[in-house]
Scaffold this active site. Structure first.
Site, short mmCIF file in Angstrom:
data_model
loop_
_atom_site.label_atom_id
_atom_site.label_comp_id
_atom_site.label_asym_id
_atom_site.label_seq_id
_atom_site.Cartn_x
_atom_site.Cartn_y
_atom_site.Cartn_z
N THR A 90 -46.50 53.53 88.55
CA THR A 90 -46.50 54.14 89.88
C THR A 90 -47.65 53.51 90.66
OG1 THR A 90 -48.17 55.82 89.45
CG2 THR A 90 -45.93 56.32 88.75
N LYS A 119 -53.25 49.95 90.49
CA LYS A 119 -54.61 49.38 90.58
C LYS A 119 -55.67 50.43 90.86
CE LYS A 119 -52.51 45.71 93.17
NZ LYS A 119 -51.30 46.40 93.26
N GLU A 122 -52.96 44.02 83.12
CA GLU A 122 -52.76 42.63 83.53
C GLU A 122 -52.06 42.54 84.88
OE1 GLU A 122 -53.60 39.37 81.89
OE2 GLU A 122 -53.25 39.25 84.04
N VAL A 125 -53.39 42.31 88.93
CA VAL A 125 -53.67 41.11 89.71
C VAL A 125 -52.62 40.06 89.36
CG1 VAL A 125 -55.36 39.32 90.22
CG2 VAL A 125 -56.14 41.61 89.58
N ALA A 182 -49.31 40.11 89.42
CA ALA A 182 -48.10 40.59 88.72
C ALA A 182 -48.07 40.08 87.29
CB ALA A 182 -46.84 40.21 89.49
N GLU A 190 -46.05 47.13 98.50
CA GLU A 190 -46.27 48.45 97.92
C GLU A 190 -45.33 49.42 98.66
OE1 GLU A 190 -48.81 49.53 95.62
OE2 GLU A 190 -49.04 47.40 95.20
N LYS A 217 -57.70 43.87 94.26
CA LYS A 217 -57.45 42.86 93.22
C LYS A 217 -58.68 42.01 92.97
CE LYS A 217 -52.50 42.53 94.02
NZ LYS A 217 -51.45 41.80 94.73
N GLY A 265 -42.97 40.88 92.82
CA GLY A 265 -41.56 41.01 92.48
C GLY A 265 -41.41 41.91 91.28
#
Ligand code: ADP
Ligand code: ASP
Ligand code: MG
Length: 815
Positions: A555, A579, A606, A609, A611, A667, A682, A797
């Site tokens: 989420t 994040k 992971e 930042v 994807a 987002e 990020k 993506g």
């Protein structure tokens, strides 16, 4: 001759008794049989309950009596032809009337002595054996019935009487010598004292009755027919992966049953062991299954561990103090008082300093034990030489058992590290001098997890089960579940990882399945699930207490990011693409990392930042190997990159942002991307992972967005404002064209300072040709001085993000 014993569930009702009769008739073709039967399933428990209620003045014992009567009458009606029912029915009614009189007596007197309790409990086997013997006669004329109380003689230790083998063996031999029947049915569990009073052999004691018969008569074999395919590597009701053990020695079987493998009542082995009579454990409901063969036959051992068993409801009592050291006889006194009170000690461990001694007993004995121990050491306690005993309840003993364990080093190390990795706290440890078992005392709530991880480690060819609790099934979540579903077999076969999704939740609904959700129909299961609730979700995850649990946050929700610590503290790993936690105050980020370390629960993010790009993992490896990051330059927003790569004369800014949303590159709230907040988060995470301490406010964010757009409070208003400010965006685009540059949203860290903002990137810059929704990061470090370490690729993506989350899950699995 063979002795067959059928347990409670094998004779639970008429339908099951028919199976029993088939087995008996079949076996009786070859040789004479003695058939020992238990009470119908649960009847002994009901008798116990009824007698306790009656003695407590609770009239509801009558309802229980009716239930017991009904069970037996129903069975008769199905098993015996109508024409022959009446005499049996009236016999059974007479027995029930007798039982009622006894219960009335308890009720009137308000008391229940051990002696009376034994008589009441004996009705279960009396009723069952009589009915089964009659039913068998319908199928096998040459069969008979004998009351075990006339053959098995005991002392008067009611509740668990000791057998007088000399007398019993002779009575049994004499009786069967002159008995012509091909099959004789007898009640298990019950016996009589020398003066003819009813006694019982202890709960689960029908196995023992059968063994006594087998021993006395030197039977060829003792068969224990039950509801599972033999003695398993662990209780199959708790460990789904447990397997029946084909061959096992008497000693191993004894050890497993002593430590809780209820399938065999522990004393059962003695009478047959002496005569070397093999025991075969078979399943009444799957008679063709091989079962378990118990004997003293030489075995070849592939695995030094034969099985894992456990006993619930354990209390640990520790007696310690300087007064214990070097004073001979403290242990003797301790065990003496316990034995005097007939308290069974299941587990003993003593520190070599003799400073303390620790024993494990049943919870039900705890109060009495505490009282008598403190009384016995009253003088030492008053002189502060010994402390009052420490009592810890609701624990559980788990034991690894195997004859050949003594020839293998490192088994206990492996046992305890397996438990430790799963955060199972070990309260005490004991290893039998025979080295046939290693046992440990743990908390009751951990028992299922402990048994399953140990089983996995010692019996399942190192397949590791991962249990996922997935929060959020939007674009990315859906892809993630799809990927797991598709890869499941590959992971099992190639990586020996079995990934199960145990829970799925979105903001409306949640669904749990301890056995793993069927991923073919997760959508409908979720739709029909219960109402989503964070608190309930957390407690369900904790209560399940499964090994290798992983909470997966897919989420972008702040309140969910605040729940991580609850999981980490319970040794539950957290994998997240959200994040917010890692970009929150530094102290919170650090706290989560520390919890992860302290509780040995991985915390992986992971996908925060780039994807699916391995950016964070790379930084971690750089830092761990001693490199130092000095400077970072990056384009970290796949969404902004997509937007500026598609924004031109033909497409308005509004339309491009809309399209980015449709394709899942932004987002849920696009302002988070366009304001630069997302990029700031990020770079902050990269800076922190590089070993620097920084807060989000310290990052200069030079926004290109008109303030009015960022102040909107809904997505609709935001998109309208983009239309209103179309010329603002066009001007930025034109400026870039005039400078022969491209627009890139760049994040930079150097000399301890960081900034994010829209930049005009000239043709010769490595960022200039960054296509589509790609990300790029340049790390300048001690080792990468002139040429930075460069990571580049799709940075947004649903599919790549999902695969990044997947990679984190696999990292945990491979660990
Ligand atoms: P019966 O009524 O036939 O005497 P029990 O209930 O006494 O049967 O014993 C069979 C049960 O023992 C199984 O259903 C299982 O739940 C339990 N059990 C515990 N440990 C083991 C084990 N290691 N192997 C097989 N069964 C076990
Ligand atoms: N019926 C007795 C009990 O439930 C004995 C047995 O089933 O073995 O304990
Ligand atoms: Mg049993």
């Amino acid at each position: 001759m063979k002795v067959l014993k059928f347990g409670g569930s094998s004779v639970a009702n008429a339908q099951n008794i028919k199976l029993v009769i088939d087995i008996v008739v079949n076996s009786a073709k070859d040789e004479k049989l003695i058939v020992v039967v238990s009470a119908f399933s649960k009847v002994t428990d009901l008798l116990q309950l009824a007698s306790r209620k009656a003695a407590a003045g609770d009239e509801s014992f009558k309802e229980i009596l009716i239930e017991i009567e009904k069970k037996h009458l129903e069975a008769i009606k199905e098993l015996i032809p109508i024409s022959e029912q009446s005499s049996l029915l009236s016999h059974i009614k007479r027995i029930i009337n007798h039982l009622e009189t006894l219960l009335d007596g308890c009720y009137l007197l308000g008391e229940l002595s051990l002696r009376t309790a034994d008589t009441i409990l004996s009705f279960g086997e009396l009723l069952s054996s009589y009915i089964i013997a009659e039913a068998l006669k319908q199928n096998l004329k040459n069969s008979g019935y004998k009351d075990s109380r006339e053959l098995i003689k005991t002392n008067s230790h009611f509740g668990k009487a000791a057998v007088n083998f000399e007398i019993s063996n002779q009575l049994i031999i004499d009786y069967f010598e002159s008995n012509e029947n091909q099959v004789v049915v007898l009640p298990g569990f019950i016996a009589a004292s020398l003066d003819g009073i009813n006694t019982t052999l202890g709960r689960g004691g029908s196995d023992y009755s059968a063994a006594i018969m087998a021993g006395a008569l030197n039977a060829n074999q003792l068969e224990i027919w039950t509801d599972v395919n033999g003695m398993y590597t662990a209780n199959p009701k708790v460990v789904k992966q447990a397997q029946p053990i084909a061959f096992i020695s008497y000693q191993e079987a004894m050890e497993l049953s002593h430590f809780g493998a209820k399938v065999l009542y522990p004393p059962t082995i003695q009478p047959v062991l002496r005569k070397n009579i093999p025991i075969l454990i078979k399943n009444t409901f799957e008679p063709d299954a091989e079962g378990t063969y118990i004997s003293n036959q030489e075995m070849t051992y592939k695995n030094p561990v034969k099985g894992i068993s456990h006993i619930d409801n354990i209390t640990l009592i520790t007696l310690e103090g300087p007064g214990m050291i070097g004073v001979t006889g403290s242990s003797k006194r301790l065990f003496e008082v316990l034995s005097y009170q007939e308290i069974n000690v299941i587990f003993i461990t003593q520190a070599s300093s003799e400073h303390s001694i620790c024993i494990g007993i049943l919870n039900s004995d705890a109060d009495l034990a505490q009282e008598v121990i403190n009384k016995a050491f009253e003088v030492e306690i008053s002189q502060n030489k010994i402390d009052p005993c420490i009592v810890e309840r609701n624990l559980c003993i788990i034991a690894l058992v195997g004859e050949n364990m003594k020839n293998h080093q490192g088994l206990s190390g492996r046992m305890f590290s397996t438990l430790g990795k799963n955060n199972v706290n070990i309260r005490a440890i004991a290893q039998g001098a025979s080295e046939r078992n290693i046992s440990a005392v743990i908390n009751e709530r951990d028992v299922k997890k402990a048994l399953n991880t140990l089983h996995e480690n010692f019996f399942e060819e190192n397949t590791k089960q991962l249990n996922l609790f997935v929060m959020g099934v939007g674009n990315v979540g859906e892809k993630f579940i799809e990927q797991i579903h598709k890869q499941n077999n590959y992971l099992k076969e190639n990586l020996k990882i079995n990934v199960r999704v145990v829970a799925i939740s979105n903001s409306r609904k949640m669904h749990f399945d301890e056995e793993g959700i069927d991923l073919n129909e997760w959508q409908s299961l979720l739709q029909n699930g219960e109402t989503a609730d964070q608190e309930n979700f957390i407690s369900a995850v904790k209560d399940l207490n499964l090994r290798n649990s992983i909470f997966v946050d897919i989420t972008a929700n702040e309140s969910i990011s605040k729940t991580y610590e609850h999981y980490l503290k319970r040794n539950i790993a957290v994998v997240t693409c959200n994040k917010i936690a890692c970009a929150s105050e530094y102290n919170n980020y650090k706290k989560l990392k520390n919890l992860s370390q302290k509780f040995n629960a991985p915390f992986l993010f992971e996908t925060n930042v780039g994807a699916g790009l391995p950016i964070i993992d790379t930084v971690k490896n750089l830092v761990a190997s001693g490199d130092k990051v000095h400077k970072i330059q990056a384009v970290l927003s796949g969404s902004l990159n997509f937007i500026f790569n598609n924004f031109n004369e033909e497409n308005t800014f509004h339309d491009v942002v809309k399209e980015a949303g449709v394709q899942g590159f932004t987002e849920p709230d696009p302002k988070i991307d366009l304001s630069g907040i997302d990029v700031a988060r990020k770079i902050l995470i990269l800076i922190r992972e590089s070993g620097y301490q920084m807060e989000i406010e310290e990052i200069t964010n030079e926004s290109f967005m008109p303030a009015e757009c960022l102040e909107t409070t809904s997505n609709e208003a935001f998109f309208n404002s983009l239309k209103d400010h179309a010329s603002h965006f066009e001007n930025i685009y034109k400026e870039a064209l005039s400078k022969d540059s491209r627009l890139k949203y760049v994040a930079q860290f150097e000399n301890g300072k960081a900034n994010v903002g829209l930049r005009f990137i000239p043709k010769d810059h490595p960022f200039y040709n960054l296509e589509g929704k790609d990300n790029i990061v340049l790390f300048f470090t001690d080792r990468y001085v002139d040429q930075p370490l460069l990571i580049k690729g799709a940075g947004a993506g649903a599919a790549v993000t999902a695969s990044g989350i997947f990679a984190d899950v696999i990292r945990i699995g491979n660990n």
